[in-house]
Design an enzyme around this catalytic site. Structure first.
Site, mmCIF file in Angstrom:
data_model
loop_
_atom_site.group_PDB
_atom_site.id
_atom_site.type_symbol
_atom_site.label_atom_id
_atom_site.label_comp_id
_atom_site.label_asym_id
_atom_site.label_seq_id
_atom_site.Cartn_x
_atom_site.Cartn_y
_atom_site.Cartn_z
ATOM 1 N N LEU A 144 10.092 -30.433 97.738
ATOM 2 C CA LEU A 144 8.773 -29.825 97.584
ATOM 3 C C LEU A 144 7.953 -30.156 98.813
ATOM 4 O O LEU A 144 8.094 -31.233 99.386
ATOM 5 C CB LEU A 144 8.037 -30.366 96.343
ATOM 6 C CG LEU A 144 8.472 -29.896 94.952
ATOM 7 C CD1 LEU A 144 7.617 -30.591 93.898
ATOM 8 C CD2 LEU A 144 8.374 -28.393 94.815
ATOM 9 N N ASP A 145 7.072 -29.234 99.210
ATOM 10 C CA ASP A 145 6.146 -29.534 100.296
ATOM 11 C C ASP A 145 5.351 -30.786 99.952
ATOM 12 O O ASP A 145 5.049 -31.051 98.783
ATOM 13 C CB ASP A 145 5.171 -28.375 100.514
ATOM 14 C CG ASP A 145 5.835 -27.142 101.113
ATOM 15 O OD1 ASP A 145 6.924 -27.295 101.683
ATOM 16 O OD2 ASP A 145 5.248 -26.060 101.001
ATOM 17 N N ARG A 146 4.954 -31.516 100.971
ATOM 18 C CA ARG A 146 4.166 -32.731 100.769
ATOM 19 C C ARG A 146 2.878 -32.443 99.998
ATOM 20 O O ARG A 146 2.431 -33.253 99.179
ATOM 21 C CB ARG A 146 3.819 -33.351 102.138
ATOM 22 C CG ARG A 146 3.097 -34.679 102.063
ATOM 23 C CD ARG A 146 2.833 -35.245 103.452
ATOM 24 N NE ARG A 146 1.835 -34.467 104.158
ATOM 25 C CZ ARG A 146 0.514 -34.692 104.088
ATOM 26 N NH1 ARG A 146 0.046 -35.680 103.330
ATOM 27 N NH2 ARG A 146 -0.330 -33.943 104.768
ATOM 28 N N THR A 148 2.342 -30.072 97.785
ATOM 29 C CA THR A 148 2.585 -29.514 96.456
ATOM 30 C C THR A 148 2.963 -30.623 95.479
ATOM 31 O O THR A 148 3.780 -31.493 95.802
ATOM 32 C CB THR A 148 3.716 -28.467 96.504
ATOM 33 O OG1 THR A 148 3.368 -27.444 97.436
ATOM 34 C CG2 THR A 148 3.952 -27.850 95.135
#
Length: 314
Positions: A144-146, A148
């Site tokens: 996951l994106d940092r 998100t």
């Protein structure tokens, strides 16, 4: 099918959840000593290499320290721990949702990266979990994106990691996200958004290429709206970098707190945890490739801008 060569076990333990660095000595090398090779090849200068040797920080595969006179052995390996960057702790809990002998599922907070990369090393979900759970073999099955928040799947056994990663590669995992963004009655929903997204290395923002064959697809649904904001259910059918953020922005509904879309914002201090991106990986559903069990996990996190906008926006 060619089998992937298995790496030798590390002679050094993890440090703060981070594996030691392995340097493979080329099989066709002719350096007189390990030190001579490292001075020539490591981008740190001879003084740093000599200090590492002097302090016993470089070890051979058998765990014995490398000395100034350790002979070069083609095809061998040496190991060391890199100096870790100073990081501001991410002051939010990493909640374990499920744990068994094969997998660990966690509910990741905003601002915590999934895996070590760049300036985020120990303050990552992987490093923190390895330390907190005492499972050094833990590996990430996806990312996951940092910015998100939400559900992340980790594997316990390295030999099983590929089976779980294949689930994501083959789109056998049902993923559902939640987002808070502006409400616009002129945008017809629900709808499926398809486009060709390109993400270039070193460039922060991804972009869409008009007229190109679509390589991304997202389902966007409005769950409810009030006071000019909407709560949306987002279902990605592909997994391009920043896909949901790009698609919502393309609809004219940029997700609240997004520092990249529609405009790349300037850098913020590393201890600024205000106004997190209002994007949450809410549901993760799949059939376990090892046990055959049917799994459905749901995040218990909420998006602050929907629950208390004034608190989020201050």
């Amino acid at each position: 099918m060619r089998r992937k060569r298995r790496l030798p076990p590390a002679p050094l333990p993890q440090r703060d959840g981070i594996d030691p660095v392995r340097v493979a000595l080329p099989a066709d090398g002719a350096w007189p000593t390990v030190r001579a090779y490292l001075v020539e090849r490591l981008p740190v200068g001879p003084g740093v290499v000599d200090a590492m040797v002097r302090d016993g920080r470089l070890v051979a595969a058998d765990g014995e320290p490398v000395t100034p006179d350790t002979p070069y052995l083609p095809g061998a390996s040496v190991w060391f721990h890199r100096d870790l960057p100073a990081e501001v702790p991410v002051p939010f809990a990493l909640d374990v949702v499920h744990r068994d002998e094969h997998i660990v599922v966690v509910d990741k907070p905003h601002f915590l990266a999934t895996m070590p990369r760049g300036s985020h090393v120990t303050q990552t979900a992987l490093a923190r979990l390895r330390t907190e759970l005492g499972v050094p073999t833990l590996g990430a099955a996806h990312r996951l994106d940092r910015l998100t928040a939400g559900l992340l799947l980790f594997t316990v056994r390295p030999e099983e990691r590929g089976a779980y990663q294949t689930l994501f590669r083959d789109r056998l995992v049902q993923k559902e996200y939640e987002a808070v963004a502006p409400y616009d009655p002129e945008v017809p929903l629900p709808r499926t958004v398809r486009s060709h997204i390109v993400k270039e290395r070193g460039i922060i923002a991804a972009y869409e290429v008009a007229g190109a064959e679509p390589n991304s697809e997202s389902r966007v649904e409005l769950v409810e709206h009030r006071a000019g904001l909407g709560r949306y259910r987002l279902t990605p059918h592909t997994g391009r970098t920043h896909q949901l953020r790009v698609h919502m922005n393309a609809l004219g509904l940029p997700i609240l707190g997004d520092p990249v879309y529609p405009v790349v914002a300037g850098p913020v201090p590393p201890d600024d945890f205000r106004r997190p991106l209002q994007l949450l990986a809410r549901v993760l559903e799949f059939t376990d490739p090892v046990t055959g069990a049917a799994h459905r996990f749901v995040s218990e996190r909420t998006l602050e801008a929907w629950e208390a906008y004034d608190t989020w926006a201050r």
